[in-house]
Motif scaffolding. Sequence first.
Motif, short mmCIF file in Angstrom:
data_model
loop_
_atom_site.label_atom_id
_atom_site.label_comp_id
_atom_site.label_asym_id
_atom_site.label_seq_id
_atom_site.Cartn_x
_atom_site.Cartn_y
_atom_site.Cartn_z
N LYS A 148 0.83 -1.21 0.00
CA LYS A 148 0.00 0.00 0.00
C LYS A 148 0.86 1.25 0.00
O LYS A 148 0.52 2.26 -0.64
CB LYS A 148 -0.93 -0.01 1.21
CG LYS A 148 -1.89 1.17 1.27
CD LYS A 148 -2.81 1.09 2.47
CE LYS A 148 -3.77 2.27 2.51
NZ LYS A 148 -4.68 2.20 3.69
N LEU A 149 1.98 1.20 0.72
CA LEU A 149 2.87 2.37 0.79
C LEU A 149 3.88 2.40 -0.34
O LEU A 149 4.71 3.30 -0.41
CB LEU A 149 3.61 2.36 2.13
CG LEU A 149 2.74 2.51 3.38
CD1 LEU A 149 3.59 2.46 4.64
CD2 LEU A 149 1.94 3.81 3.34
N ASN A 150 3.80 1.40 -1.24
CA ASN A 150 4.70 1.33 -2.40
C ASN A 150 6.17 1.32 -1.96
O ASN A 150 7.02 2.03 -2.51
CB ASN A 150 4.44 2.50 -3.35
CG ASN A 150 5.02 2.27 -4.73
OD1 ASN A 150 5.06 1.14 -5.21
ND2 ASN A 150 5.47 3.33 -5.38
N ILE A 151 6.46 0.49 -0.96
CA ILE A 151 7.82 0.34 -0.44
C ILE A 151 8.38 -1.00 -0.87
O ILE A 151 7.83 -2.05 -0.54
CB ILE A 151 7.84 0.46 1.10
CG1 ILE A 151 7.41 1.86 1.54
CG2 ILE A 151 9.24 0.13 1.65
CD1 ILE A 151 7.31 2.03 3.04
N LYS A 152 9.46 -0.98 -1.62
CA LYS A 152 10.11 -2.21 -2.06
C LYS A 152 10.95 -2.77 -0.92
O LYS A 152 11.73 -2.06 -0.31
CB LYS A 152 10.99 -1.95 -3.28
CG LYS A 152 11.71 -3.19 -3.81
CD LYS A 152 12.58 -2.85 -5.00
CE LYS A 152 13.31 -4.07 -5.54
NZ LYS A 152 14.29 -4.63 -4.60
N VAL A 153 10.78 -4.06 -0.67
CA VAL A 153 11.57 -4.73 0.36
C VAL A 153 12.77 -5.37 -0.32
O VAL A 153 12.64 -6.19 -1.23
CB VAL A 153 10.73 -5.79 1.10
CG1 VAL A 153 11.57 -6.46 2.18
CG2 VAL A 153 9.49 -5.16 1.72
N ASN A 154 13.96 -5.00 0.10
CA ASN A 154 15.18 -5.49 -0.53
C ASN A 154 15.63 -6.84 0.01
O ASN A 154 16.37 -7.56 -0.66
CB ASN A 154 16.30 -4.46 -0.35
CG ASN A 154 15.97 -3.14 -1.00
OD1 ASN A 154 15.38 -3.10 -2.09
ND2 ASN A 154 16.32 -2.04 -0.35
#
Length: 421
Positions: free
Chosen positions: A339-345
Motif C-alpha cells: 500500500k505504501l509502495n515500499i520495495k523490500v530489498n
Amino acid sequence: MQVYKFGGASIATPERMEALLPIIHEAKQPVILVVSAFGKTTNALELVVENACKGDRQAALKLVREMELQHTDYAKQLLDEQHYKDAVAALNIYFTELQWAIDGADAARYDYSYDQIVCMGEILSTRIFSFYLEQKGFVHKWVDVRDVIRTDDTYRDARVDWEHSKKQAEEVIGKQLKEGKSIVTQGFIGATADNNSVTLGREGSDYTAALLAAMLGGESVTIWKDVPGLLNADPKEFKGTVKIEAITYHEVIEMAYYGAQVIHPKTIKPLQNHNIPLYVKCFLDKNLKGTMIQNEVNSIFYPPLIVLKKDQVLLQVTTRDFSFITEDNLSNLYSIFHKLNIKVNLIQNAAISFVACVDRKEDKVEELMGILGKDYKVFRNEDVQLLTIRHYTPEILFDLTKSRYILLEQKTRHTVQVIMK
C-alpha cells in the motif's frame, strides 16, 4: 529500427553532445533517440521540489533561474544565432510550466508535486538536442513522450498502460519512422489519463527505451554510458572490476532486482518478451565492443556479480502478544508495504518476528513505522548496507565482509546477501 539511449553524462557538456553525432549517423536509420536530463539536473530539480513543498517559493524560483541560465548558456555554446533564438523561445514555454508546477506544489501531495517538477529536466535537454540535430541537418522529429507513455497515478514509480501506450507509440512515433524520420524523445517520464506528468522511477530512461523498442518492433536497444560495458561491480565502490562480454537477460534482471544501477529493474522484461538484444556501449569510444545482453549466451561462466546498496534501514517487526508470524500476519505485513509502495530489498521471518531491509526514504519509513506500530513492536537499525554477490566464492565473501559487523546473512547456491555495518 534501433533505439539509442543517451544518459545525462553523455550530454553533460556541449562538447559531449557534439561527440554523439558520429554515433547517431552510424546507426541504422531511422533511429529513436531516448535522452535523459543533463547531468545533475534531476538532483537540482529535487531541491526545487523540497523548497516548493515547504513553502519557500522564492528559493525554488532562484534555483530555477540558475537552471535556466545553465540551459541557455549550454544552447548558446552549441547553436548558431537563429537556432539559439528558436531554442530559447521553446525553453521559455517549459520554464513557465515549471513555475506553474512550483506554484501548485503541496507537501501533502509530495510525490505528485515531485513528478510535475522533476519531469522538466528531460524536456529541456531534448529540446536543445533537437535544435542541435536540426542545425546539423539530421532529419528527425522531436516528440514529447508524455503524449505516448500512458500510466496510472502511482507518482514517482508509475505503472505503464501497455495497450494504450503501444497504440500511441504507433500513432505518434510509428508514422514518423515510416516516413524515414528519426525521433528525439525523453526517457523517465510519462503522463496519466488526466495529463498529469509522472516519472517511472530513477534511471527510468532505460525502461522507456525498452518500451519503445518493444512497442515498435525495434531490432535492438543500445544504452550509451561512460564505461566500456557492463561491469561485474561498481568501479567507484570496488577495485579490480571486469567487463562482461555477454550475459543473459536472466542474470541482468537478477542484478537489477538486487539493486545494480547499470540497468533499470523494469527494462529487461519488454526486451526479453520480444527477444530484443540490449547492448551497453561506451560513448567515449564507440569502437569498443561493449556488452551484449540477450536470451542465451555461449559462455555460462560469470565472475562474481557484486551489488552494494547503501543507506538502508533494517526493520524488525515483532508481534506484541507472542503470536506466531503465520500466513495471516504475513499477508497483513505484505499488504502494508504494498500500500505504501515500499520495495523490500530483503526479507526474513522467524516464529514471532519479521525482518525487512528497505531503502532509507525517511518520509516513507516514518509512515511505515507509524502504521506497523499500531499492531506490532518495531525496531530499526540505521545506516546499514546490503551486499549481494551472485556467483560468490567463500574467498570473495570473506574479502568483502572482513572487519564488518554482520547483522544478517542469507545464502542460496548462487547468491549470498549480507546486511552489515
